[in-house]
Design an enzyme around this catalytic site. Structure first.
Site, mmCIF file in Angstrom:
data_model
loop_
_atom_site.group_PDB
_atom_site.id
_atom_site.type_symbol
_atom_site.label_atom_id
_atom_site.label_comp_id
_atom_site.label_asym_id
_atom_site.label_seq_id
_atom_site.Cartn_x
_atom_site.Cartn_y
_atom_site.Cartn_z
ATOM 1 N N ASP A 118 -0.554 -11.220 1.723
ATOM 2 C CA ASP A 118 -0.753 -10.585 3.058
ATOM 3 C C ASP A 118 0.326 -11.446 4.113
ATOM 4 O O ASP A 118 0.719 -12.393 3.682
ATOM 5 C CB ASP A 118 -2.036 -10.753 3.545
ATOM 6 C CG ASP A 118 -2.146 -10.264 4.817
ATOM 7 O OD1 ASP A 118 -1.562 -9.267 5.383
ATOM 8 O OD2 ASP A 118 -2.763 -11.026 5.923
ATOM 9 N N ASP A 169 0.311 -10.746 8.019
ATOM 10 C CA ASP A 169 -0.214 -11.363 9.437
ATOM 11 C C ASP A 169 -1.405 -12.151 9.220
ATOM 12 O O ASP A 169 -2.462 -11.898 8.366
ATOM 13 C CB ASP A 169 -0.783 -10.048 10.199
ATOM 14 C CG ASP A 169 0.397 -9.203 10.650
ATOM 15 O OD1 ASP A 169 1.198 -9.747 11.612
ATOM 16 O OD2 ASP A 169 0.601 -8.058 10.327
HETATM 17 C C1 XBP Z 1 -2.385 -6.727 10.315
HETATM 18 C C2 XBP Z 1 -2.723 -5.540 11.061
HETATM 19 C C3 XBP Z 1 -1.433 -4.959 11.881
HETATM 20 C C4 XBP Z 1 -0.809 -6.111 13.034
HETATM 21 C C5 XBP Z 1 0.040 -5.501 13.637
HETATM 22 O O1 XBP Z 1 -3.610 -6.664 9.262
HETATM 23 O O2 XBP Z 1 -3.587 -4.876 10.956
HETATM 24 O O3 XBP Z 1 -1.585 -3.986 12.489
HETATM 25 O O4 XBP Z 1 -2.058 -6.652 13.435
HETATM 26 O O5 XBP Z 1 1.210 -4.834 13.011
HETATM 27 P P1 XBP Z 1 -3.483 -7.356 7.723
HETATM 28 P P2 XBP Z 1 1.640 -3.550 13.651
HETATM 29 O O6 XBP Z 1 -2.846 -8.721 8.084
HETATM 30 O O7 XBP Z 1 -4.653 -7.147 7.207
HETATM 31 O O8 XBP Z 1 -2.110 -6.661 6.909
HETATM 32 O O9 XBP Z 1 1.502 -3.296 15.038
HETATM 33 O O10 XBP Z 1 2.885 -3.247 12.921
HETATM 34 O O11 XBP Z 1 0.572 -2.647 12.806
HETATM 35 MG MG MG Z 2 -3.905 -10.561 7.584
#
Ligand code: XBP
Ligand code: MG
Length: 239
Positions: free
Chosen positions: A10, A12
């Site tokens: 993953d 983020d």
């Molecule tokens: C990450 C997200 C993303 C980010 C923002 O979740 O939910 O929406 O917060 O990025 P994970 P965007 O780590 O579970 O993949 O604005 O590009 O969506």
């Molecule tokens: Mg995440």
């Protein structure tokens, strides 16, 4: 059990500390530029992380602060385009940093002969430059929220990684930080280890094989080392 051959990361909250001082700041800047009074403080943003995908998060917020669903979605999409551009700027300024231990873990796994892939809900327009600038060309397959119809906790992004790589779920381990991420990986049949962070410390990560304090947690490194030993015992590599 089949040989472990890949790790799917993953982005983020797992590879990078991007939420509190990255996405949150970009969302607030987009609100300000649009002349809107909305602002997300650290705690509010933590609660909103339950909604994956920036555009969905915005739409949820607007609907819960008095706008109609149609108005909310239109505004969310417009603001999300601008927020994505602002996030790209932050990436190119080097403001999104790898989590402690991320670079070292990546090197260790590669040295152990594992392939690395990415499964994220984030938008490709900022994910691709971030990964290239921060980690180089270490990921073979990168699937983002831009390519899948349903975001985590739905397993679509992991299904897409499996489809593109030809891997079976038991050949790969996912590394996630959040309840939604762990659910997505486990629903797709992958083993999952969680590296929690300050936003996800209270999440239910019990479906993960291991819940570590970060990518530099010795428990996580030991866990991977056992697999690396199994990997090399069961199929020695030439040279
Ligand atoms: C990450 C997200 C993303 C980010 C923002 O979740 O939910 O929406 O917060 O990025 P994970 P965007 O780590 O579970 O993949 O604005 O590009 O969506
Ligand atoms: Mg995440």
């Amino acid at each position: 059990m089949r040989r472990l051959s890949a790790v799917v990361f993953d982005v983020d909250g797992t590879l990078v500390d991007s939420e509190r001082d990255g996405h949150r700041v970009a969302f607030n800047a987009a609100f300000a530029e649009a002349g809107l009074p909305d602002r997300w403080d650290v705690e509010t943003y933590g609660r909103l992380l339950a909604i994956t995908g920036g555009a969905h998060r915005l739409a949820h917020w607007f609907e819960n602060t008095g706008r109609t669903p149609a108005e909310s979605w239109d505004l969310a999409q417009r603001l999300h385009r601008r927020k994505t551009a602002l996030m790209r700027d932050m990436v190119s300024e080097g403001r999104i940093r790898p989590r402690p231990g991320a670079l070292e873990l990546i090197e260790r796994l590669r040295a152990g002969g594992l392939r690395l892939h990415v499964a994220t809900t984030g938008t490709r327009a900022w994910v691709a430059p971030l990964l290239a600038h921060t980690f180089g060309a270490v990921f073979d397959t990168i699937v983002t929220g831009t390519e899948v119809p349903q975001l985590k906790p739905h397993p679509a992004v992991y299904h897409e990684v499996l489809e593109r790589t030809g891997l079976l779920p038991e050949q790969a381990v996912a590394v996630e930080d959040s309840a939604n991420g762990v659910r997505a990986a486990v629903s797709a049949g992958l083993r999952c280890v969680a590296a929690q962070n300050s936003y996800t410390r209270t999440h239910d990560l019990s479906a993960a094989h291991l819940v570590a304090d970060g990518l530099d947690d010795p428990e996580l490194i030991t866990w991977f080392d056992q697999y690396l030993r199994k990997t090399s015992r069961s199929a020695p590599r030439p040279g």
